[in-house]
Design a protein around this motif. Sequence first.
Motif, mmCIF file in Angstrom:
data_model
loop_
_atom_site.group_PDB
_atom_site.id
_atom_site.type_symbol
_atom_site.label_atom_id
_atom_site.label_comp_id
_atom_site.label_asym_id
_atom_site.label_seq_id
_atom_site.Cartn_x
_atom_site.Cartn_y
_atom_site.Cartn_z
ATOM 1 N N LEU A 127 -0.876 -4.312 -0.063
ATOM 2 C CA LEU A 127 0.399 -4.233 0.670
ATOM 3 C C LEU A 127 0.773 -5.592 1.252
ATOM 4 C CD1 LEU A 127 0.350 -0.942 2.793
ATOM 5 C CD2 LEU A 127 2.119 -1.666 1.169
ATOM 6 N N ALA A 128 -0.193 -6.227 1.898
ATOM 7 C CA ALA A 128 0.059 -7.531 2.514
ATOM 8 C C ALA A 128 0.373 -8.583 1.450
ATOM 9 C CB ALA A 128 -1.149 -7.958 3.347
ATOM 10 N N SER A 129 -0.266 -8.478 0.287
ATOM 11 C CA SER A 129 -0.019 -9.426 -0.809
ATOM 12 C C SER A 129 1.404 -9.292 -1.338
ATOM 13 C CB SER A 129 -1.014 -9.199 -1.948
ATOM 14 O OG SER A 129 -2.338 -9.434 -1.513
ATOM 15 N N LEU A 130 1.861 -8.046 -1.482
ATOM 16 C CA LEU A 130 3.231 -7.818 -1.957
ATOM 17 C C LEU A 130 4.236 -8.390 -0.950
ATOM 18 C CD1 LEU A 130 2.841 -4.194 -3.351
ATOM 19 C CD2 LEU A 130 3.333 -6.243 -4.701
ATOM 20 N N ALA A 131 3.884 -8.320 0.339
ATOM 21 C CA ALA A 131 4.769 -8.857 1.378
ATOM 22 C C ALA A 131 4.758 -10.382 1.410
ATOM 23 C CB ALA A 131 4.353 -8.300 2.740
ATOM 24 N N ALA A 132 3.717 -10.984 0.835
ATOM 25 C CA ALA A 132 3.572 -12.455 0.856
ATOM 26 C C ALA A 132 3.899 -13.071 -0.496
ATOM 27 C CB ALA A 132 2.145 -12.820 1.271
ATOM 28 N N GLU A 133 4.786 -12.420 -1.232
ATOM 29 C CA GLU A 133 5.078 -12.817 -2.616
ATOM 30 C C GLU A 133 5.424 -14.308 -2.763
ATOM 31 O OE1 GLU A 133 4.676 -11.189 -6.167
ATOM 32 O OE2 GLU A 133 5.627 -9.643 -4.966
ATOM 33 N N SER A 134 6.165 -14.866 -1.819
ATOM 34 C CA SER A 134 6.587 -16.273 -1.976
ATOM 35 C C SER A 134 5.384 -17.222 -1.869
ATOM 36 C CB SER A 134 7.651 -16.644 -0.945
ATOM 37 O OG SER A 134 7.156 -16.451 0.358
ATOM 38 N N GLU A 135 4.449 -16.906 -0.977
ATOM 39 C CA GLU A 135 3.234 -17.734 -0.863
ATOM 40 C C GLU A 135 2.379 -17.605 -2.122
ATOM 41 O OE1 GLU A 135 1.287 -17.684 3.320
ATOM 42 O OE2 GLU A 135 2.493 -15.850 3.186
ATOM 43 N N VAL A 136 2.318 -16.381 -2.654
ATOM 44 C CA VAL A 136 1.564 -16.153 -3.891
ATOM 45 C C VAL A 136 2.189 -16.964 -5.023
ATOM 46 C CG1 VAL A 136 0.886 -14.419 -5.603
ATOM 47 C CG2 VAL A 136 0.764 -13.855 -3.173
ATOM 48 N N GLU A 137 3.529 -16.970 -5.080
ATOM 49 C CA GLU A 137 4.251 -17.716 -6.121
ATOM 50 C C GLU A 137 3.905 -19.206 -6.082
ATOM 51 O OE1 GLU A 137 6.041 -16.989 -8.725
ATOM 52 O OE2 GLU A 137 5.973 -14.828 -8.360
ATOM 53 N N GLU A 138 3.814 -19.776 -4.877
ATOM 54 C CA GLU A 138 3.462 -21.197 -4.738
ATOM 55 C C GLU A 138 2.106 -21.475 -5.380
ATOM 56 O OE1 GLU A 138 3.563 -22.680 -0.670
ATOM 57 O OE2 GLU A 138 5.497 -21.664 -0.380
ATOM 58 N N ARG A 139 1.161 -20.586 -5.124
ATOM 59 C CA ARG A 139 -0.187 -20.761 -5.666
ATOM 60 C C ARG A 139 -0.189 -20.620 -7.189
ATOM 61 N NH1 ARG A 139 -4.486 -17.813 -1.622
ATOM 62 N NH2 ARG A 139 -4.445 -19.442 -0.029
ATOM 63 N N ILE A 140 0.604 -19.666 -7.678
ATOM 64 C CA ILE A 140 0.683 -19.464 -9.130
ATOM 65 C C ILE A 140 1.245 -20.726 -9.787
ATOM 66 C CG2 ILE A 140 1.876 -18.188 -10.969
ATOM 67 C CD1 ILE A 140 1.739 -15.714 -9.040
ATOM 68 N N THR A 141 2.307 -21.279 -9.190
ATOM 69 C CA THR A 141 2.930 -22.499 -9.727
ATOM 70 C C THR A 141 1.917 -23.638 -9.795
ATOM 71 O OG1 THR A 141 5.054 -21.806 -8.831
ATOM 72 C CG2 THR A 141 4.838 -24.126 -9.427
ATOM 73 N N ALA A 142 1.148 -23.797 -8.722
ATOM 74 C CA ALA A 142 0.130 -24.866 -8.688
ATOM 75 C C ALA A 142 -0.928 -24.632 -9.764
ATOM 76 C CB ALA A 142 -0.524 -24.913 -7.310
ATOM 77 N N LEU A 143 -1.314 -23.374 -9.943
ATOM 78 C CA LEU A 143 -2.337 -23.043 -10.930
ATOM 79 C C LEU A 143 -1.838 -23.294 -12.354
ATOM 80 C CD1 LEU A 143 -5.086 -21.219 -9.971
ATOM 81 C CD2 LEU A 143 -4.286 -20.026 -11.980
ATOM 82 N N VAL A 144 -0.585 -22.922 -12.608
ATOM 83 C CA VAL A 144 0.012 -23.138 -13.938
ATOM 84 C C VAL A 144 0.093 -24.636 -14.234
ATOM 85 C CG1 VAL A 144 2.168 -22.925 -15.255
ATOM 86 C CG2 VAL A 144 1.230 -20.930 -14.080
#
Length: 377
Positions: free
Chosen positions: A271-288
């Motif tokens: 639930l908390a992860s879904l609410a933090a989608e923009s922070e997750v996106e930043e990490r995904i971008t860095a990983l890609v």
Amino acid sequence: MSHHASEDAGRSAVSLRSALQSLPPYKPGKSAASSDAVQYKLSSNENPYPPLPSVLDAVNQVSPQMNLYPDMTCQAVTEAVANRWGVEPSAVSFGSGSVEVASQIIRAVCDEGDEVVFAWRSFEAYPILTGLAGATAVKVPLTADERHDLPAMAAAVTERTKVVLVCTPNNPTGTSVTADELHEFMARVPSNVLVVVDEAYVHFNVDPAAARGIDFFREYPNVVVLHTFSKAYGLAGLRIGYAIAPDYISAALRAVAIPFGVSNLAQQAALASLAAESEVEERITALVEQRDHVHQQLTEQGWDVVESQANFVWLRTGEHTEEAEQIFARHGVIVRAFAGEGIRGSIGSPAGNQTFIVAAQDVLNHLNAATTPSNGS
């Protein structure tokens, strides 16, 4: 061992299911050994980032309730996922990681002797889950460029086929299926065969032509989509994944699920992860970005490496795989080796990735030295 136990062991052992005899064991990624060498564990496709602070807070808030059973219906997180994808809550069901949801699907749909078709090599749990359900695995070889051969998979469907598993991006090769390819495939597969689009790594897929499972779920009555919180969201240790499926399939998955299989901690973290989608996106971008950097470096070294849409890269090392694994280990890098086939290396921290690149050059030098005399060049 008691006297009776030892006496009876030889005489009347309980006979185990015949399916277990032919089952390949699931090999977890090797753990970092306790040695002085710097070790980067790049063998399990784990997220290299620590949990987001907001997610950690959410978990810490519910940890005092670990004496209580979790919500078996996963109500709050079901509604959040349904809302995220614009589907009815009745279409969403959970399990302890998407691998357990895949197991639920096969157990809910397959009778003894039914067939499950999947690409090979693909996720190594597929033959295990199939065998445990008493079903027959039908492995369809990947194409020469490490991709799903969907026409061959469609041709492999028989009247015994109940499930087709399409892993995109594919583990361990990182290649993805295009929307056009999957539409062509769906046109050839009977509508009473369940097509499972396993998208454990979908967050890392930046190919605009790639198939998106949710679009196919909306268009075809026999599609199930699998997602996990283990990879992009970094909740691998909490075990939570879900299916988006037709209502009657979702109901069947709930029926075969382990009761209370998804912990309260996992539900709150999701639930908390879904609410933090923009922070997750930043990490995904860095990983890609890191993945593309690793891919570029490997290509420049001379590796023939396919473009990955996941959080790992795949090196075809063939008969030299064991030797390659040992060279990586000497550099302090733990990789996932598939004997006789290749090496999968997860994208880790920048330092881990750099060490992986250096080790890969060393492996390539060894491979070239090993092959040069025999081909006469």
